[in-house]
Scaffold this motif. Structure first.
Motif, PDB file in Angstrom:
ATOM      1  N   ILE A  25     -47.229 148.757 -67.295  1.00  0.00           N
ATOM      2  CA  ILE A  25     -47.263 147.406 -67.859  1.00  0.00           C
ATOM      3  C   ILE A  25     -45.957 147.061 -67.084  1.00  0.00           C
ATOM      4  N   ILE A  58     -55.256 144.959 -74.604  1.00  0.00           N
ATOM      5  CA  ILE A  58     -54.728 145.023 -73.205  1.00  0.00           C
ATOM      6  C   ILE A  58     -55.896 144.495 -72.179  1.00  0.00           C
ATOM      7  N   VAL A  64     -50.762 142.811 -71.688  1.00  0.00           N
ATOM      8  CA  VAL A  64     -50.752 142.657 -73.103  1.00  0.00           C
ATOM      9  C   VAL A  64     -51.594 141.234 -73.375  1.00  0.00           C
TER      10      VAL A  64
END
Length: 138
Positions: free
Chosen positions: A132, A61, A70
Motif C-alpha cells: 500500500i 481494500i 484502503v
C-alpha cells in the motif's frame, strides 16, 4: 500480484531484499511472502475484506494487481465510501472557479470518514501495508 515481479515490472518491495536477476528466484521470494498475506474475503469486483483474527480493524481494500487502496477500516465506512453517490448523504456545492456543482458528503458522514481514516497505530495490514505504501508514496 505475482505478475508484478516479472521482468517488465519495477515492483520490488524493500522487505524482499535485493532483487534477483532470475525471474524464477523472484517468483520464489514472492511465493514465500504471499504465504503470510492475511486472507482476503471477496466482496465485489476488486474489493476485499482483510480477514485476520489478530487485527483490531477489519479493513476493506481495493486491489488491482499490486495497487492496493484502503477503502475503509471497517465495513460501515467502506459502504458509505463505496455508495456515497447512491445514498442521500451528500449535498451539491457550487465551485466558483469551475462554475459547476460538486457533491460533498454531509458533515456527519465526513466526520465518520475523518475518524475512520485518522492515523492509529492499530491500523495495520501485515504484509500488504508495504505494498500500500509503495504505491501511495511513489
Amino acid at each position: 500480484m505475482k505478475y508484478d515481479v516479472n521482468d517488465e515490472s519495477q515492483v520490488w518491495l524493500e522487505s524482499w531484499g535485493i532483487k534477483p536477476a532470475s525471474l524464477e528466484k523472484r517468483k520464489e521470494i514472492f511465493d514465500e511472502w504471499f504465504l503470510h498475506v492475511p486472507a482476503l474475503l471477496p466482496l465485489t469486483g476488486s474489493r476485499y475484506i482483510v480477514s485476520d483474527e489478530n487485527l483490531k480493524w477489519k479493513p476493506v481494500i481495493s486491489m488491482g494487481s499490486s495497487d492496493i487502496i484502503v477503502m475503509g477500516w471497517d465495513l460501515r465506512t467502506y459502504v458509505l465510501n463505496e455508495l456515497r453517490n447512491y445514498l442521500d448523504i451528500h449535498i451539491d456545492v457550487f465551485d466558483e472557479e469551475d462554475q459547476r456543482f460538486y457533491p460533498e458528503v454531509i458533515d456527519e458522514v465526513q466526520q465518520i470518514f475523518e475518524e475512520n481514516f485518522k492515523y492509529d497505530e492499530t491500523k495495520d495490514i501485515p504484509y500488504l501495508k508495504e505494498r500500500i505504501l509503495y504505491w501511495s508514496c511513489g
